[in-house]
Design a protein around this motif. Sequence first.
Motif, PDB file in Angstrom:
ATOM      1  N   VAL A  48       0.829  -1.213   0.000  1.00  0.00           N
ATOM      2  CA  VAL A  48       0.000   0.000   0.000  1.00  0.00           C
ATOM      3  C   VAL A  48       0.861   1.259   0.000  1.00  0.00           C
ATOM      4  O   VAL A  48       0.578   2.230  -0.713  1.00  0.00           O
ATOM      5  N   LEU A  49       1.936   1.236   0.787  1.00  0.00           N
ATOM      6  CA  LEU A  49       2.763   2.437   0.966  1.00  0.00           C
ATOM      7  C   LEU A  49       3.931   2.526  -0.012  1.00  0.00           C
ATOM      8  O   LEU A  49       4.611   3.552  -0.064  1.00  0.00           O
ATOM      9  N   GLY A  50       4.187   1.442  -0.751  1.00  0.00           N
ATOM     10  CA  GLY A  50       5.338   1.440  -1.650  1.00  0.00           C
ATOM     11  C   GLY A  50       6.656   1.347  -0.910  1.00  0.00           C
ATOM     12  O   GLY A  50       7.669   1.908  -1.344  1.00  0.00           O
ATOM     13  N   LEU A  51       6.660   0.625   0.219  1.00  0.00           N
ATOM     14  CA  LEU A  51       7.859   0.485   1.045  1.00  0.00           C
ATOM     15  C   LEU A  51       8.223  -0.983   1.192  1.00  0.00           C
ATOM     16  O   LEU A  51       7.347  -1.851   1.196  1.00  0.00           O
ATOM     17  N   ASP A  52       9.530  -1.271   1.333  1.00  0.00           N
ATOM     18  CA  ASP A  52       9.914  -2.638   1.662  1.00  0.00           C
ATOM     19  C   ASP A  52       9.828  -2.822   3.175  1.00  0.00           C
ATOM     20  O   ASP A  52       9.565  -1.873   3.925  1.00  0.00           O
ATOM     21  N   ARG A  53      10.054  -4.048   3.636  1.00  0.00           N
ATOM     22  CA  ARG A  53       9.852  -4.341   5.056  1.00  0.00           C
ATOM     23  C   ARG A  53      10.818  -3.564   5.946  1.00  0.00           C
ATOM     24  O   ARG A  53      10.449  -3.126   7.043  1.00  0.00           O
ATOM     25  N   LEU A  54      12.047  -3.372   5.490  1.00  0.00           N
ATOM     26  CA  LEU A  54      13.007  -2.605   6.284  1.00  0.00           C
ATOM     27  C   LEU A  54      12.526  -1.174   6.474  1.00  0.00           C
ATOM     28  O   LEU A  54      12.577  -0.625   7.587  1.00  0.00           O
ATOM     29  N   ASP A  55      12.036  -0.572   5.395  1.00  0.00           N
ATOM     30  CA  ASP A  55      11.556   0.807   5.487  1.00  0.00           C
ATOM     31  C   ASP A  55      10.337   0.926   6.398  1.00  0.00           C
ATOM     32  O   ASP A  55      10.139   1.953   7.054  1.00  0.00           O
ATOM     33  N   LEU A  56       9.521  -0.112   6.433  1.00  0.00           N
ATOM     34  CA  LEU A  56       8.383  -0.091   7.355  1.00  0.00           C
ATOM     35  C   LEU A  56       8.869   0.078   8.792  1.00  0.00           C
ATOM     36  O   LEU A  56       8.326   0.877   9.562  1.00  0.00           O
ATOM     37  N   TYR A  57       9.898  -0.675   9.144  1.00  0.00           N
ATOM     38  CA  TYR A  57      10.378  -0.627  10.527  1.00  0.00           C
ATOM     39  C   TYR A  57      11.198   0.628  10.807  1.00  0.00           C
ATOM     40  O   TYR A  57      11.257   1.098  11.943  1.00  0.00           O
ATOM     41  N   LEU A  58      11.795   1.191   9.777  1.00  0.00           N
ATOM     42  CA  LEU A  58      12.491   2.465   9.962  1.00  0.00           C
ATOM     43  C   LEU A  58      11.497   3.610  10.160  1.00  0.00           C
ATOM     44  O   LEU A  58      11.848   4.670  10.684  1.00  0.00           O
ATOM     45  N   ASN A  59      10.250   3.375   9.731  1.00  0.00           N
ATOM     46  CA  ASN A  59       9.195   4.388   9.871  1.00  0.00           C
ATOM     47  C   ASN A  59       8.070   3.884  10.778  1.00  0.00           C
ATOM     48  O   ASN A  59       6.906   4.228  10.595  1.00  0.00           O
ATOM     49  N   PHE A  60       8.439   3.080  11.763  1.00  0.00           N
ATOM     50  CA  PHE A  60       7.472   2.380  12.608  1.00  0.00           C
ATOM     51  C   PHE A  60       6.470   3.323  13.277  1.00  0.00           C
ATOM     52  O   PHE A  60       5.310   2.980  13.475  1.00  0.00           O
ATOM     53  N   ASP A  61       6.915   4.524  13.636  1.00  0.00           N
ATOM     54  CA  ASP A  61       6.054   5.461  14.369  1.00  0.00           C
ATOM     55  C   ASP A  61       5.393   6.500  13.471  1.00  0.00           C
ATOM     56  O   ASP A  61       4.768   7.447  13.961  1.00  0.00           O
ATOM     57  N   LYS A  62       5.513   6.315  12.173  1.00  0.00           N
ATOM     58  CA  LYS A  62       4.923   7.284  11.247  1.00  0.00           C
ATOM     59  C   LYS A  62       3.408   7.111  11.184  1.00  0.00           C
ATOM     60  O   LYS A  62       2.906   6.005  10.951  1.00  0.00           O
ATOM     61  N   PRO A  63       2.639   8.187  11.374  1.00  0.00           N
ATOM     62  CA  PRO A  63       1.180   8.092  11.254  1.00  0.00           C
ATOM     63  C   PRO A  63       0.764   8.042   9.784  1.00  0.00           C
ATOM     64  O   PRO A  63       1.415   8.615   8.918  1.00  0.00           O
ATOM     65  N   LEU A  64      -0.335   7.342   9.522  1.00  0.00           N
ATOM     66  CA  LEU A  64      -0.820   7.190   8.155  1.00  0.00           C
ATOM     67  C   LEU A  64      -2.098   7.989   7.943  1.00  0.00           C
ATOM     68  O   LEU A  64      -2.851   8.253   8.882  1.00  0.00           O
ATOM     69  N   SER A  65      -2.333   8.350   6.709  1.00  0.00           N
ATOM     70  CA  SER A  65      -3.543   9.094   6.370  1.00  0.00           C
ATOM     71  C   SER A  65      -4.751   8.170   6.406  1.00  0.00           C
ATOM     72  O   SER A  65      -4.628   6.935   6.336  1.00  0.00           O
ATOM     73  N   GLY A  66      -5.922   8.759   6.486  1.00  0.00           N
ATOM     74  CA  GLY A  66      -7.144   7.971   6.484  1.00  0.00           C
ATOM     75  C   GLY A  66      -7.290   7.150   5.216  1.00  0.00           C
ATOM     76  O   GLY A  66      -7.758   6.002   5.247  1.00  0.00           O
ATOM     77  N   LYS A  67      -6.878   7.712   4.091  1.00  0.00           N
ATOM     78  CA  LYS A  67      -6.959   7.000   2.815  1.00  0.00           C
ATOM     79  C   LYS A  67      -6.058   5.772   2.811  1.00  0.00           C
ATOM     80  O   LYS A  67      -6.448   4.692   2.346  1.00  0.00           O
ATOM     81  N   GLU A  68      -4.843   5.928   3.342  1.00  0.00           N
ATOM     82  CA  GLU A  68      -3.909   4.799   3.400  1.00  0.00           C
ATOM     83  C   GLU A  68      -4.438   3.702   4.319  1.00  0.00           C
ATOM     84  O   GLU A  68      -4.353   2.507   3.994  1.00  0.00           O
TER      85      GLU A  68
END
Length: 230
Positions: A37-57
């Motif tokens: 959905v976000l266009g990120l690999d698994r490593l990037d997900l964990y590097l951005n673990f605390d990032k809030p997502l939009s309602g659409k996402e």
Amino acid sequence: MTKQHTIGELINLSAGYLEGKGCSSARLDAELLLGHVLGLDRLDLYLNFDKPLSGKEVEEYRQFIGRRGRRIPVAYLTGEREFYSLPIKVDKNVLIPRPETEFVVDKVLELVEPDKPTKVLDLGTGSGAIALALACQDPYFKITAVDISPEALQVAEANAKRLGVDHQVDFLQSDLFSKVTGTYSVICSNPPYIKREEMQQLSPEVGVEPALALDGGPDGLGFYRRILDQ
């Protein structure tokens, strides 16, 4: 004010939900789908673990998780599965490539002298995974990829173009050898091998895949006999 969920929160919530639905790789599935959905690999997900997502996402992700909870395979949801380090597009018309099938590619590469023109026949090509992996490994391979399903061949042809090896692979709609002509140095195949009586016992995920690519007849060896007899 509506609470914004973070990447980490959504992964944890979704993994718990999928586990409750019987998904054996619940956390991995949750990660892969959010990454899609976000266009990120698994490593990037964990590097951005605390990032809030939009309602659409969040809503898009929720739709994917709901479908996965109904046991639709992740590869059908994302439209892709890695095979031999290649991104292979898949849909409901083709079997999802398995890691263990990479053995077929390895064995062909062992048997054939590299950098020498070689004609290869791939029976039951499906998504084209085996044929395209071989083409990507050696530009001297000239491959005929055969399948009885025109829908599967459309997927395989699209994969060949996407990987830039369509000039090496010819696609042929044929029931095994019925329309095949010429001679080949190598014939490879990963034919249906599941016993018919076991088809109803498959996991829900495998049950979604095309029966044509799974049903190997009463003892699972029907296609092997047909190939060897011809």
